[in-house]
Design a protein around this motif. Structure first.
Motif, mmCIF file in Angstrom:
data_model
loop_
_atom_site.group_PDB
_atom_site.id
_atom_site.type_symbol
_atom_site.label_atom_id
_atom_site.label_comp_id
_atom_site.label_asym_id
_atom_site.label_seq_id
_atom_site.Cartn_x
_atom_site.Cartn_y
_atom_site.Cartn_z
ATOM 1 N N ARG A 124 -20.861 -39.108 122.888
ATOM 2 C CA ARG A 124 -20.862 -38.699 124.290
ATOM 3 C C ARG A 124 -22.288 -38.601 124.815
ATOM 4 N NH1 ARG A 124 -17.940 -33.169 123.098
ATOM 5 N NH2 ARG A 124 -19.505 -33.372 121.461
ATOM 6 N N ARG A 125 -22.424 -38.752 126.122
ATOM 7 C CA ARG A 125 -23.696 -38.501 126.792
ATOM 8 C C ARG A 125 -23.626 -37.122 127.443
ATOM 9 N NH1 ARG A 125 -22.347 -43.835 127.965
ATOM 10 N NH2 ARG A 125 -23.865 -45.404 127.220
ATOM 11 N N VAL A 126 -24.690 -36.346 127.280
ATOM 12 C CA VAL A 126 -24.712 -34.986 127.807
ATOM 13 C C VAL A 126 -26.032 -34.761 128.539
ATOM 14 C CG1 VAL A 126 -24.565 -32.524 127.269
ATOM 15 C CG2 VAL A 126 -23.316 -34.181 125.860
ATOM 16 N N VAL A 127 -25.961 -34.229 129.745
ATOM 17 C CA VAL A 127 -27.152 -33.832 130.508
ATOM 18 C C VAL A 127 -27.199 -32.310 130.555
ATOM 19 C CG1 VAL A 127 -28.280 -33.804 132.767
ATOM 20 C CG2 VAL A 127 -27.224 -35.899 131.933
ATOM 21 N N ARG A 184 -34.418 -38.952 138.160
ATOM 22 C CA ARG A 184 -33.530 -40.106 138.329
ATOM 23 C C ARG A 184 -33.729 -41.118 137.205
ATOM 24 N NH1 ARG A 184 -34.786 -41.106 143.057
ATOM 25 N NH2 ARG A 184 -36.334 -42.751 142.759
ATOM 26 N N ASN A 185 -34.990 -41.396 136.858
ATOM 27 C CA ASN A 185 -35.262 -42.339 135.769
ATOM 28 C C ASN A 185 -34.674 -41.846 134.450
ATOM 29 O OD1 ASN A 185 -36.630 -44.132 137.387
ATOM 30 N ND2 ASN A 185 -38.657 -43.331 136.891
ATOM 31 N N ALA A 186 -34.782 -40.536 134.212
ATOM 32 C CA ALA A 186 -34.300 -39.984 132.947
ATOM 33 C C ALA A 186 -32.796 -40.165 132.798
ATOM 34 C CB ALA A 186 -34.679 -38.512 132.853
ATOM 35 N N VAL A 187 -32.035 -39.858 133.856
ATOM 36 C CA VAL A 187 -30.579 -40.001 133.730
ATOM 37 C C VAL A 187 -30.180 -41.476 133.700
ATOM 38 C CG1 VAL A 187 -30.049 -37.747 134.710
ATOM 39 C CG2 VAL A 187 -30.203 -39.716 136.231
ATOM 40 N N GLU A 188 -30.948 -42.342 134.342
ATOM 41 C CA GLU A 188 -30.682 -43.783 134.244
ATOM 42 C C GLU A 188 -30.871 -44.261 132.804
ATOM 43 O OE1 GLU A 188 -33.215 -45.668 137.067
ATOM 44 O OE2 GLU A 188 -31.929 -45.219 138.798
ATOM 45 N N ILE A 189 -31.922 -43.773 132.159
ATOM 46 C CA ILE A 189 -32.158 -44.123 130.755
ATOM 47 C C ILE A 189 -31.004 -43.634 129.891
ATOM 48 C CG2 ILE A 189 -33.626 -43.612 128.748
ATOM 49 C CD1 ILE A 189 -35.976 -43.523 130.780
ATOM 50 N N LEU A 190 -30.546 -42.407 130.138
ATOM 51 C CA LEU A 190 -29.410 -41.883 129.390
ATOM 52 C C LEU A 190 -28.194 -42.786 129.572
ATOM 53 C CD1 LEU A 190 -28.119 -39.564 127.727
ATOM 54 C CD2 LEU A 190 -27.516 -38.499 129.909
ATOM 55 N N GLY A 191 -27.944 -43.224 130.805
ATOM 56 C CA GLY A 191 -26.801 -44.079 131.071
ATOM 57 C C GLY A 191 -26.890 -45.428 130.392
ATOM 58 N N GLN A 192 -28.131 -45.899 130.110
ATOM 59 C CA GLN A 192 -28.339 -47.193 129.459
ATOM 60 C C GLN A 192 -28.341 -47.112 127.933
ATOM 61 O OE1 GLN A 192 -32.069 -48.489 131.085
ATOM 62 N NE2 GLN A 192 -31.306 -48.573 133.185
ATOM 63 N N MET A 193 -28.392 -45.878 127.392
ATOM 64 C CA MET A 193 -28.462 -45.731 125.944
ATOM 65 C C MET A 193 -27.161 -46.170 125.286
ATOM 66 S SD MET A 193 -31.458 -44.483 124.975
ATOM 67 C CE MET A 193 -31.248 -43.552 123.466
ATOM 68 N N ASP A 194 -27.286 -46.915 124.173
ATOM 69 C CA ASP A 194 -26.108 -47.310 123.406
ATOM 70 C C ASP A 194 -25.559 -46.091 122.666
ATOM 71 O OD1 ASP A 194 -26.261 -49.971 124.148
ATOM 72 O OD2 ASP A 194 -27.661 -50.458 122.528
ATOM 73 N N VAL A 195 -24.289 -45.800 122.886
ATOM 74 C CA VAL A 195 -23.642 -44.657 122.245
ATOM 75 C C VAL A 195 -22.518 -45.188 121.368
ATOM 76 C CG1 VAL A 195 -22.354 -42.518 122.627
ATOM 77 C CG2 VAL A 195 -24.206 -43.148 124.180
ATOM 78 N N VAL A 246 -25.604 -38.201 122.542
ATOM 79 C CA VAL A 246 -26.952 -38.327 123.086
ATOM 80 C C VAL A 246 -27.112 -37.236 124.149
ATOM 81 C CG1 VAL A 246 -28.642 -39.806 124.226
ATOM 82 C CG2 VAL A 246 -26.959 -40.810 122.682
ATOM 83 N N VAL A 247 -28.130 -36.394 123.990
ATOM 84 C CA VAL A 247 -28.327 -35.259 124.894
ATOM 85 C C VAL A 247 -29.663 -35.401 125.613
ATOM 86 C CG1 VAL A 247 -28.481 -32.754 125.112
ATOM 87 C CG2 VAL A 247 -26.991 -33.766 123.383
ATOM 88 N N LEU A 248 -29.633 -35.308 126.926
ATOM 89 C CA LEU A 248 -30.850 -35.308 127.734
ATOM 90 C C LEU A 248 -31.113 -33.889 128.234
ATOM 91 C CD1 LEU A 248 -33.144 -36.556 129.520
ATOM 92 C CD2 LEU A 248 -31.383 -36.944 131.272
ATOM 93 N N TYR A 249 -32.255 -33.322 127.854
ATOM 94 C CA TYR A 249 -32.719 -32.058 128.423
ATOM 95 C C TYR A 249 -33.671 -32.404 129.566
ATOM 96 C CZ TYR A 249 -30.764 -29.437 124.508
ATOM 97 O OH TYR A 249 -29.909 -28.862 123.601
ATOM 98 N N GLU A 250 -33.215 -32.209 130.790
ATOM 99 C CA GLU A 250 -33.972 -32.633 131.960
ATOM 100 C C GLU A 250 -34.478 -31.444 132.760
ATOM 101 O OE1 GLU A 250 -36.031 -34.656 134.624
ATOM 102 O OE2 GLU A 250 -35.147 -35.472 132.784
ATOM 103 N N ASN A 251 -35.772 -31.262 132.735
ATOM 104 C CA ASN A 251 -36.476 -30.223 133.483
ATOM 105 C C ASN A 251 -36.265 -28.846 132.861
ATOM 106 O OD1 ASN A 251 -38.190 -29.227 135.416
ATOM 107 N ND2 ASN A 251 -36.616 -28.944 136.960
ATOM 108 N N ASP A 252 -37.258 -28.023 133.068
ATOM 109 C CA ASP A 252 -37.181 -26.617 132.687
ATOM 110 C C ASP A 252 -37.799 -25.826 133.825
ATOM 111 O OD1 ASP A 252 -36.756 -24.321 131.347
ATOM 112 O OD2 ASP A 252 -38.165 -24.690 129.721
ATOM 113 N N LEU A 253 -37.180 -24.722 134.188
ATOM 114 C CA LEU A 253 -37.709 -23.920 135.282
ATOM 115 C C LEU A 253 -38.951 -23.163 134.837
ATOM 116 C CD1 LEU A 253 -34.437 -22.433 136.779
ATOM 117 C CD2 LEU A 253 -35.690 -24.453 137.502
ATOM 118 N N PRO A 254 -39.849 -22.841 135.773
ATOM 119 C CA PRO A 254 -41.001 -22.024 135.413
ATOM 120 C C PRO A 254 -40.568 -20.714 134.777
ATOM 121 C CG PRO A 254 -41.189 -22.858 137.668
ATOM 122 C CD PRO A 254 -39.803 -23.183 137.201
ATOM 123 N N ASP A 255 -41.409 -20.176 133.863
ATOM 124 C CA ASP A 255 -41.079 -18.920 133.196
ATOM 125 C C ASP A 255 -40.864 -17.796 134.203
ATOM 126 O OD1 ASP A 255 -41.643 -20.449 130.991
ATOM 127 O OD2 ASP A 255 -42.724 -18.857 129.942
#
Length: 543
Positions: free
Chosen positions: A446-449, A430-441, A530-539
């Protein structure tokens, strides 16, 4: 017929190669699952079911009766066998995120697994000689290949006493090393999330005055702690910082029996590892085991914004413990160390830190997000616990580097990347996407998750991912913003959350893997995005 022995040897060679490839694959999974047979078995019976058998195994069963006919039929079967078993393995990933490492332990495991796999081959070879037929030989190779996960798990079970003895030796050595160092201050960190970031922040703060050793990366198991203590701790080190992870109920107790802390730091109690830990009340109890293990006079640094963590100051603190330091980014009344006037920008965060004496310091950090401000405050608490002044601490905080894949900020070809791909949790996501939403573009940007959502959330997984989808929708408010989801089934709840929040379906893309998502974006991204890479699944994760 001289041709038959030749093609039988050829078929055996291909089968041996394929059997080794499968055994290697499941050895890799075993290593990623922490060398735990029960974890491996859980993976095999849940996420790994699609990798247990390959189409070539069905082909082998069809070919075996034909091979009993002998003559030209047996030659043909051997040739078709080579084609079937030389085909690309569907269970293998084209690109491994975390490579297999042949440690001493894994080498022992591999050797025993190969010995077990060789048993049906030896029996089949004897059968081929006894019955003058290639069919028993091929049957032996088929069993060896199909049984790859069985050989790996069985080898792990058979080696358990050996590995336990080896680990006891390492732990005895580590305990003796620490017992001989009364001058050494041991700081231990646990929590549902933030442990590694807090560890590196504390290390940077303490290096202002002390020669400090911190466990690298996510070395948060007894084995990892032993490696650091036995191989890296030097006589001139004065501070030892240990990260202590827990996936099971008694993990913290096992770690604190190895290294009892002088300072205990608890970051948070949240829904992480619900599959193995159970309800959040049990998670709180397990994390509190660190506070309960404090040495006489030991101090605790606790997150006052988390009620379950704050409660440890009264419910888990030993009667002979020393001071408790509480920190807050939410203005918790009575907190010893608080952050005020927090602002974020492309260069990180700025805020004022005030301690219990009223002393303040202006802090700048390259770290992003409120949870990272909390991480810094926990490091400030440890700094104050060992006697550092606020000015010294603020100077050190400015040098803290973002931890890899934890809200790390970089620019590639004009595109701003926020890399938060380490295993995520509901608060961090949640914090990560909030930060993305606050970033100046900039105009046209575009913002990308890019995210696969969260796993290991137990019965609440769908609910939490659905809420995460809503959070994403609230952050991606511009017409060109995109949500790129990784995994069709895994991200279904996220799509539900996006839809419920009114996010347009034509701005959602679904990829089969992170690699596929990156390939998809390669032709779409442009300067200013601006691209947010949020989480990665276990191998080891598989839909």
């Amino acid at each position: 017929m001289i041709v038959l022995p030749i093609v039988a040897v050829l078929a055996s060679g291909v089968a041996a190669w394929r059997a080794w490839r499968r055994i290697r694959h499941f050895l890799h999974v075993y290593q990623l699952e922490g060398y735990k047979p029960n974890e491996m078995w859980h993976w095999l019976t849940t996420r790994g079911r699609s990798r247990l058998l390959a189409p070539s195994h069905a082909a082998g069963l069809v070919l075996l009766p034909v091979a009993t006919l002998g003559g030209a039929w047996a030659v043909a079967v051997c040739l078709v066998w080579c084609v079937a078993f030389a085909s690309a393995m569907h269970v293998e990933r084209a690109r491994e995120k975390k490579p297999l490492v042949f440690t001493d332990r894994l080498t022992r495991q591999a050797r025993l697994a190969l010995v077990l796999a060789a048993i049906p081959v030896v029996v089949g070879t004897w059968g081929a000689w006894a019955f003058d037929s290639v069919a028993p030989l091929l049957a032996g190779w088929l069993v060896a290949d199909a049984g790859a996960p069985v050989w790996v798990v069985l080898a792990g079970l058979l080696l358990r006493p050996v590995e336990a003895g080896v680990q006891r030796g390492f732990e005895t050595q580590a305990k003796a090393t620490l017992a001989a160092r009364p001058d050494l201050t041991t700081i231990a960190i646990t929590g549902s999330y933030g442990k590694t970031s807090v560890k590196f922040a504390i290390a940077e703060v303490l290096r202002q005055r002390f020669n400090t050793l911190a466990t690298p990366g996510s070395f948060n198991t007894p084995g990892g702690v032993c490696i650091v203590v036995n191989n890296q701790l030097r006589p001139d080190h004065r501070m030892l910082i240990l990260e202590m992870g827990a996936r099971y109920e008694h993990d913290i107790q096992e770690l604190t029996a190895l290294a009892r802390p002088d300072i205990a730091v608890v970051t948070a109690v949240g829904p992480a590892h619900l599959e193995t830990m159970g309800p959040i009340e049990r998670i709180a109890r397990v994390k509190g085991d660190l506070v309960a293990a404090l040495k006489p006079g030991g101090q605790a640094v606790l997150n006052a914004d988390d009620p379950r963590v704050l409660a440890m100051a009264t419910t888990r603190l030993p009667p002979d413990a020393g001071r408790v330091w509480t920190v807050s980014v939410e203005g918790h009344p009575g907190a010893d160390i608080v952050a005020e006037h927090i602002t974020y920008g492309p260069d990180g965060a700025r805020f004022t830190v005030r301690d219990d004496t009223g002393e303040t310091a202006e802090v700048r950090t390259r770290l992003l997000g409120q949870h990272n401000v909390l991480n810094v405050l926990l490091a400030v608490g440890v700094g104050r616990a060992v006697g550092l002044r606020m000015r010294q601490i603020a100077h050190a905080v400015a040098r803290i580097e973002p931890v890899a894949h934890r809200l790390a900020l970089r620019t590639e070809n004009g595109v701003v990347i926020i890399d938060d791909a380490f295993n995520s949790n509901p608060v961090g996501a949640r914090n990560a996407v909030e930060i993305l939403g606050q970033m100046d573009v900039p105009e046209g940007g575009r913002r990308v998750v890019v995210t696969p959502g969260m796993v290991e959330m137990g019965a609440r997984q769908a609910e939490l991912n659905r809420a995460f989808g809503t959070d994403i929708a609230h952050a991606l408010t511009q017409p060109g913003d995109l949500a790129v989801l990784v995994g069709q089934k895994q991200t279904a709840p996220i799509r539900e959350g996006l839809a419920a929040a009114g996010f347009p379906d034509d701005r959602v893309r679904v990829a089969g893997s992170f690699f596929e998502a990156r390939d998809l974006l390669a032709g779409m991204l442009q300067d200013g995005d601006v691209v947010l890479y949020e989480n990665d699944l276990p191998d080891t994760y598989s839909e």
